[in-house]
Design a protein around this motif. Sequence first.
Motif, PDB file in Angstrom:
ATOM      1  N   GLY A 343      20.168 -43.927 -18.665  1.00  0.00           N
ATOM      2  CA  GLY A 343      19.812 -42.565 -19.039  1.00  0.00           C
ATOM      3  C   GLY A 343      19.470 -42.506 -20.521  1.00  0.00           C
ATOM      4  N   ILE A 344      18.279 -41.984 -20.840  1.00  0.00           N
ATOM      5  CA  ILE A 344      17.886 -41.726 -22.232  1.00  0.00           C
ATOM      6  C   ILE A 344      18.131 -40.237 -22.432  1.00  0.00           C
ATOM      7  N   CYS A 345      19.104 -39.880 -23.256  1.00  0.00           N
ATOM      8  CA  CYS A 345      19.616 -38.513 -23.158  1.00  0.00           C
ATOM      9  C   CYS A 345      20.036 -37.932 -24.507  1.00  0.00           C
ATOM     10  N   THR A 346      20.191 -36.626 -24.510  1.00  0.00           N
ATOM     11  CA  THR A 346      20.831 -35.920 -25.611  1.00  0.00           C
ATOM     12  C   THR A 346      22.299 -35.754 -25.242  1.00  0.00           C
ATOM     13  N   SER A 347      22.964 -34.787 -25.852  1.00  0.00           N
ATOM     14  CA  SER A 347      24.384 -34.573 -25.569  1.00  0.00           C
ATOM     15  C   SER A 347      24.632 -34.057 -24.156  1.00  0.00           C
ATOM     16  N   THR A 348      23.558 -33.836 -23.360  1.00  0.00           N
ATOM     17  CA  THR A 348      23.719 -33.341 -21.993  1.00  0.00           C
ATOM     18  C   THR A 348      24.529 -34.297 -21.124  1.00  0.00           C
ATOM     19  N   LEU A 349      24.544 -35.592 -21.459  1.00  0.00           N
ATOM     20  CA  LEU A 349      25.359 -36.546 -20.702  1.00  0.00           C
ATOM     21  C   LEU A 349      26.566 -37.020 -21.514  1.00  0.00           C
ATOM     22  N   GLU A 350      26.895 -36.252 -22.548  1.00  0.00           N
ATOM     23  CA  GLU A 350      28.047 -36.620 -23.380  1.00  0.00           C
ATOM     24  C   GLU A 350      29.344 -36.156 -22.757  1.00  0.00           C
ATOM     25  N   LEU A 351      29.323 -35.006 -22.099  1.00  0.00           N
ATOM     26  CA  LEU A 351      30.543 -34.458 -21.510  1.00  0.00           C
ATOM     27  C   LEU A 351      30.824 -35.106 -20.161  1.00  0.00           C
ATOM     28  N   GLY A 352      31.867 -34.609 -19.476  1.00  0.00           N
ATOM     29  CA  GLY A 352      32.471 -35.361 -18.396  1.00  0.00           C
ATOM     30  C   GLY A 352      31.837 -35.324 -17.036  1.00  0.00           C
ATOM     31  N   ILE A 353      30.505 -35.215 -16.913  1.00  0.00           N
ATOM     32  CA  ILE A 353      29.863 -35.346 -15.610  1.00  0.00           C
ATOM     33  C   ILE A 353      30.072 -36.770 -15.119  1.00  0.00           C
ATOM     34  N   ASP A 354      30.469 -36.925 -13.881  1.00  0.00           N
ATOM     35  CA  ASP A 354      30.747 -38.255 -13.342  1.00  0.00           C
ATOM     36  C   ASP A 354      29.431 -38.971 -13.056  1.00  0.00           C
ATOM     37  N   ILE A 355      29.146 -39.995 -13.860  1.00  0.00           N
ATOM     38  CA  ILE A 355      27.931 -40.784 -13.634  1.00  0.00           C
ATOM     39  C   ILE A 355      28.276 -42.245 -13.400  1.00  0.00           C
ATOM     40  N   GLY A 356      29.539 -42.500 -13.042  1.00  0.00           N
ATOM     41  CA  GLY A 356      29.927 -43.859 -12.706  1.00  0.00           C
ATOM     42  C   GLY A 356      30.161 -44.715 -13.931  1.00  0.00           C
ATOM     43  N   SER A 357      30.183 -46.011 -13.709  1.00  0.00           N
ATOM     44  CA  SER A 357      30.513 -46.959 -14.763  1.00  0.00           C
ATOM     45  C   SER A 357      29.291 -47.265 -15.622  1.00  0.00           C
ATOM     46  N   ILE A 358      29.483 -47.235 -16.936  1.00  0.00           N
ATOM     47  CA  ILE A 358      28.422 -47.492 -17.902  1.00  0.00           C
ATOM     48  C   ILE A 358      28.766 -48.754 -18.683  1.00  0.00           C
ATOM     49  N   LYS A 359      27.784 -49.641 -18.844  1.00  0.00           N
ATOM     50  CA  LYS A 359      28.031 -50.883 -19.582  1.00  0.00           C
ATOM     51  C   LYS A 359      27.849 -50.686 -21.087  1.00  0.00           C
ATOM     52  N   ASN A 360      26.669 -50.222 -21.511  1.00  0.00           N
ATOM     53  CA  ASN A 360      26.359 -50.041 -22.925  1.00  0.00           C
ATOM     54  C   ASN A 360      26.176 -48.569 -23.261  1.00  0.00           C
ATOM     55  N   VAL A 361      26.679 -48.170 -24.424  1.00  0.00           N
ATOM     56  CA  VAL A 361      26.339 -46.881 -25.017  1.00  0.00           C
ATOM     57  C   VAL A 361      25.523 -47.183 -26.265  1.00  0.00           C
ATOM     58  N   VAL A 362      24.328 -46.605 -26.335  1.00  0.00           N
ATOM     59  CA  VAL A 362      23.393 -46.890 -27.421  1.00  0.00           C
ATOM     60  C   VAL A 362      23.195 -45.648 -28.271  1.00  0.00           C
ATOM     61  N   GLN A 363      23.301 -45.808 -29.585  1.00  0.00           N
ATOM     62  CA  GLN A 363      23.039 -44.725 -30.525  1.00  0.00           C
ATOM     63  C   GLN A 363      21.847 -45.115 -31.386  1.00  0.00           C
ATOM     64  N   ILE A 364      20.786 -44.298 -31.371  1.00  0.00           N
ATOM     65  CA  ILE A 364      19.606 -44.542 -32.199  1.00  0.00           C
ATOM     66  C   ILE A 364      19.613 -43.533 -33.334  1.00  0.00           C
ATOM     67  N   GLY A 365      19.753 -44.020 -34.562  1.00  0.00           N
ATOM     68  CA  GLY A 365      19.926 -43.142 -35.709  1.00  0.00           C
ATOM     69  C   GLY A 365      21.388 -42.791 -35.891  1.00  0.00           C
ATOM     70  N   CYS A 366      21.680 -41.966 -36.899  1.00  0.00           N
ATOM     71  CA  CYS A 366      23.074 -41.597 -37.186  1.00  0.00           C
ATOM     72  C   CYS A 366      23.678 -40.806 -36.035  1.00  0.00           C
ATOM     73  N   PRO A 367      24.909 -41.098 -35.646  1.00  0.00           N
ATOM     74  CA  PRO A 367      25.578 -40.237 -34.663  1.00  0.00           C
ATOM     75  C   PRO A 367      25.767 -38.834 -35.245  1.00  0.00           C
ATOM     76  N   PRO A 368      25.779 -37.794 -34.405  1.00  0.00           N
ATOM     77  CA  PRO A 368      26.010 -36.440 -34.911  1.00  0.00           C
ATOM     78  C   PRO A 368      27.372 -36.302 -35.595  1.00  0.00           C
ATOM     79  N   SER A 369      28.360 -37.009 -35.071  1.00  0.00           N
ATOM     80  CA  SER A 369      29.719 -36.949 -35.615  1.00  0.00           C
ATOM     81  C   SER A 369      30.520 -38.102 -35.037  1.00  0.00           C
ATOM     82  N   VAL A 370      31.680 -38.360 -35.620  1.00  0.00           N
ATOM     83  CA  VAL A 370      32.569 -39.387 -35.071  1.00  0.00           C
ATOM     84  C   VAL A 370      33.113 -38.921 -33.725  1.00  0.00           C
ATOM     85  N   ALA A 371      33.428 -37.641 -33.624  1.00  0.00           N
ATOM     86  CA  ALA A 371      33.950 -37.100 -32.364  1.00  0.00           C
ATOM     87  C   ALA A 371      32.934 -37.270 -31.239  1.00  0.00           C
ATOM     88  N   SER A 372      31.663 -37.003 -31.542  1.00  0.00           N
ATOM     89  CA  SER A 372      30.617 -37.172 -30.542  1.00  0.00           C
ATOM     90  C   SER A 372      30.479 -38.635 -30.146  1.00  0.00           C
TER      91      SER A 372
END
Length: 743
Positions: A343-372
Motif C-alpha cells: 500500500g502506497i498511502c497517507t495516514s489513512t492506513l496508519e490507524l488500526g484497520i486490520d490489513i494483516g501482516s506487514i513486512k516493511n514500513v517505508v517512510q519517504i521524507g521526514c516522518p510527520p512525528s515520532v508518534a506517527s
Amino acid sequence: MNLPPSSSESSSFSLLDSRIKRWIWAEGWTSLRDAQEQAIAALVGADQDVIIAAATAAGKTEAAFLPILTHLLNHPDIPGAVLYISPLKALINDQWERLGRLCEQLDIPVIAWHGDISANKKHRFLKSPEGVLLITPESLEALFVNRGSNMGALFKNLRYIVVDELHAFIGSERGKQLQSLMHRVELVVGRHLPRVGLSATLGDMKMASNFLCPRRAEGVTVIESKNAGQTLQIQVKGYIQPPMCKLLEGRDKLESASDDEPEDQHSPDFAIAEHLYKVLRGSNNLVFPNSRTQVESFADRLRRCCERDAVPNEFWPHHGSLSKDLREQAEHALKSGEFPATGICTSTLELGIDIGSIKNVVQIGCPPSVASLRQRLGRSGRRPGEPAILRAYCKEQPLTASSDLSDRLRQGLVQTIAMIRLLTQSWFEPPRTQGVHASTLVQQCLSIIAQCGGATAPELWRRLVADGAFTRIEKADFVELLKNLGAKELITQESSGLLLPGVIGERLINHYEFYSAFSSDEEFRLVCAGKPLGSLPVSRPLAKDQRIIFGGRRWQVQDVDLEAKIITVSPSRGGAPPYFEGLGAMIHDRVRQEMRALLAESTPCPFIDRTAQALLDEARQTFAALGLSQRHILLTGDTCQIVSWLGDHANDALCLLLNHVGLRCEGDGLLISTNAKSDKMMWALEQVAALDASDLKTLLADVENMRREKWDWALPESLLVKSYASISLDIGTAIAFAKAQTL
C-alpha cells in the motif's frame, strides 16, 4: 517473547461466559495475552473506567469486548448496549466484521452507523437499542441533533462507552467534541457510564486518563501490555537532488511521457522507486510518502515497473481523496493474502484497520512525528520471531555557494535520524491538551440547542463548561460568546430567556457538514465512464485535456463541470500527479534538541547508508564551523538568523513576537531569519524578553490569520485570540528563550 499463562491456567479466563470460552478454543488460542488477562477482571463488572494500551495487533479489541460481552450475557433479562466510538469509518467497518463473527454466535447484534450504512440497518438499532453500536463522533452528533428528544430512550440500555484509537482524539477539535459528546450521553441516561479507551500509542497515562474521564481521572484503571518488544531493523538511505534545471526537464518528460518512454533517471524519486521495487516485491508492505501527490507519483512509478517487467501489479494507492471502492481495493489486496501487495498511502492506513501482516514500513521524507512513526511501525513484525523493518528515504539538495543554512545543516535528513533515535528510546510526542477549542464550543452550543429544542444560557454553561468538556472557558468569555452568536444570527433569544437557532444557525444546523467539528474543503469529483474515482480540492480545478495521475493510473481530462463540480476523465498514456494542498506536522521541542545532539556528535550513525552518512558529516562540519553548540544567533552577509532548537509552536511564537516589537523576520522550520544586523536582533530580543505573555490581545494584534478552526469566524475577538494562542503557539517558551539570550 514471554507468553502469559495458558487459558486453562488463567484466573481471568474463568470469568468469561462459557460461549465465549468455546469461541476462544475454536479460534485455537492457547493463552490470553497480558492485556487481555488484566482487562477481563477490570471490565466484566461494568464498574470501572479503563484504558488499555498495547501494540498494534496485541488483541486490544478482544481485551475490551470479551469481558464486555460477558457482562451483557451475564444479565440476559436486562437489555444491554455498548457504544463504540471510532475516528474512522473504515475502522468501524473492520470492527463490524471482526466483532460480528463472535457476536453472531452469542446472539448479540452489532450495528455499524455512519454515512455509508443504509437506513434499514440503522433502523434495527432504533427499533431495538441493544447490542454493540459502532459509530463516529460525527454520526453521534447527528443523532443528538436529529433525535434529541429520543436520546434518553435510545441509550437507556447503555452499559459501556468504548473509544478506539484514543490517541487520535487527544488534543484535537474532534477530541474536544468527543469529550463533550460522552458527557452529553451520560446526561441523557442520567448516570455515569464506564468508559474504555483503546490505544497503541500512549505515553503519558495521566494525560490519557484526564482526557477519557476529565472529572474522575484518578479512578481510571490503566492496563499497559508488558509483552516483550519486537526487534527493530532500520535502514536510512540518502539521495542528492539533481540541479533545478534537471528537475524541470524531468518534470516536462514525466508530463508528456507515454507508457513505453523512459522516465527521468536523474530524479531521486526514480532511484527510490527502483529500490522499493527491488526490496518490496513478493511481500506485503506499507509505503508512506508525505503527501497524496507523492502517493500518486510513487504508485504510478511502481505500477509501471511491474508493467515493464510483465508481472502483476503489487502496488496500490490509498488516501482520503480516492473513492471508497478504490480504497477498499487496496485494503482487500493487503489483507486477503492471495497475492503480495504494497500500500502506497497517507495516514489513512496508519490507524488500526486490520490489513494483516506487514513486512516493511517505508517512510519517504521526514516522518510527520515520532508518534506517527511509532504507530506506522506497529504494523510491521507482527508474526512471532519476525522483526519490524523500517526503511527511510531522504532527499537533500546539492550544496552551492548560495545554499541556505537549512540545506547546509541537512535539516530533513537530520530530523529523520533524530526522530528514529527518539523512537528507539521509546519517546514520542505528548498531545497538546491545553487548547481552548472555542470553535468546537460554538458547535456544541448549537447542537444542544437543536437537541433540546432550545436551552438557556445557564443550562449551556452547566452542560458544556461547569460540568462539561470546556473547562478552560471563563464565564465572561462565555457570555461574550453568546452575545456574538446572537449578533451573527446563529442564535436568538426569546423573552423567556430561551435560546433558539437563529436564521443562519437554523440553516447551518440542518446542513450535513454541521456534525463535523472540523472543516473540509469543497472538492471536485473525478469520474470515468460513470464510475467515481475520488475527489480533488475545489481550489485546484483541472483544465480540459490536462493529463493527470490519480488512483495510481494515468488519465486525461475530458470535461470540467464547474456547476456540478465534476471532472470527467478517460484513460491516458501520460500525466503528472495533481497537487493536493496539505499542512506539515508541528515539530516538537524534543525533536529539535535531538537534532542538535546528533549534529554535535562525531560517531557514525549505525543505521544509515554511505550517502546519508556523507550528508550527515557535511551537516556536522557546518554545525561545528559555525559554533552552533554554543551560539544561537548567526550573522551571514546581510542576513541575521536565529537557530533556537525550539519546536514549531515556540519558534512560531518567537517569530511573531519579534515582528510585534518591530523586527521584520520570517520563520522557516528550524530557522528565523531577518535582514537586520545582530545588534538590532539583540535589541529586539530584549524587547521580547520584557513582554507580558498573558497580554494576548496586544501581542497578537497584528496576526491576520487566526481563524484556523471551523467555527472561529463566529468567535468574539477576545476569545478567538485565546483559542488561537492555546492551540498554535508557545509564547511562554519563546519569551524564556529571548530572556536567556539577553542575560
